[in-house]
Motif scaffolding. Sequence first.
Motif, short mmCIF file in Angstrom:
data_model
loop_
_atom_site.label_atom_id
_atom_site.label_comp_id
_atom_site.label_asym_id
_atom_site.label_seq_id
_atom_site.Cartn_x
_atom_site.Cartn_y
_atom_site.Cartn_z
N THR A 137 0.96 -1.16 0.05
CA THR A 137 -0.10 -0.16 0.12
C THR A 137 0.80 1.16 -0.04
OG1 THR A 137 -1.73 -1.31 1.17
CG2 THR A 137 -1.96 1.23 1.12
N LEU A 141 0.74 4.19 -2.80
CA LEU A 141 0.66 5.64 -2.53
C LEU A 141 1.67 6.62 -3.15
CD1 LEU A 141 -0.51 5.68 1.23
CD2 LEU A 141 -2.01 5.90 -0.65
N ARG A 146 1.53 10.77 -3.55
CA ARG A 146 1.23 11.20 -2.42
C ARG A 146 2.71 11.64 -1.92
NH1 ARG A 146 -3.80 8.92 -0.50
NH2 ARG A 146 -3.12 9.44 1.72
N ASP A 153 -1.81 7.37 6.90
CA ASP A 153 -2.13 7.51 5.66
C ASP A 153 -2.14 5.84 4.96
OD1 ASP A 153 -2.39 10.27 5.79
OD2 ASP A 153 -0.18 10.32 5.03
N GLU A 157 -5.73 3.56 4.35
CA GLU A 157 -6.14 3.16 2.79
C GLU A 157 -6.20 1.64 2.47
OE1 GLU A 157 -6.40 4.54 -0.67
OE2 GLU A 157 -6.22 6.00 0.98
#
Length: 219
Positions: A137, A141, A146, A153, A157
């Motif tokens: 993940t 990102l 990001r 964060d 997600e």
Amino acid sequence: MKKGDFLWILALGVFVAILVVPATHEIFIKLTTFHPYIGGFIKFAILATMGEMLAIRIAMGDWKTTNGIIYRALVWGFLGIVITLMFQIFAGGIQGCLSKGYLPGGDSKIAFAFFVGAIMNLTFAPTFMTFHRYTDTYIDLVYEGRKNITVTDVVSEIDWNGFVSFVVFKTVPFFWIPAHTLTFLLPSEYRVLAAAFLSIALGVLLAFGKRKKTKQKGV
């Protein structure tokens, strides 16, 4: 079949040939025996990544390169090192417990294989899978652009419902415990070969578990 299908099958065929041809088979066995961490890294970096690519092919209907595939392969390689160590820890620990009567079964090979597969997958596997989901993940990102990504964060997600309900509650009892029970019924020098092929299934299952949410969103 598409061109990518043939290339994927060819790559798998090359790996199988390395395991089957006596000369290269002996080299592979020596590598994994005398340099187990290097062997574990290479095995998982290649085959688990192939599993992820196959999952994308099945889910999306076409071959697509995942963003950050090199970083994902490096993560798989690191996990291959950890799994190589865990195989030894759990095999040795279960053998000791059986010999001292902490677990039933005595000298039974079936009891040994089952307890290793069950206890390893009920304790270590969820932690390992969570780590993989987190790193996967995080890479997603990064490639989404990001900035200053925090732990919050990444955690927010992740589809925890899908992860727990599918990856943990379904694949562990119905696939991984039986698969590793069979693996640990094999002589120790062949377990690494079984694990090599199981790593393809591992990549597929973890990728499918992750992409269920993506598919529902229509991405």
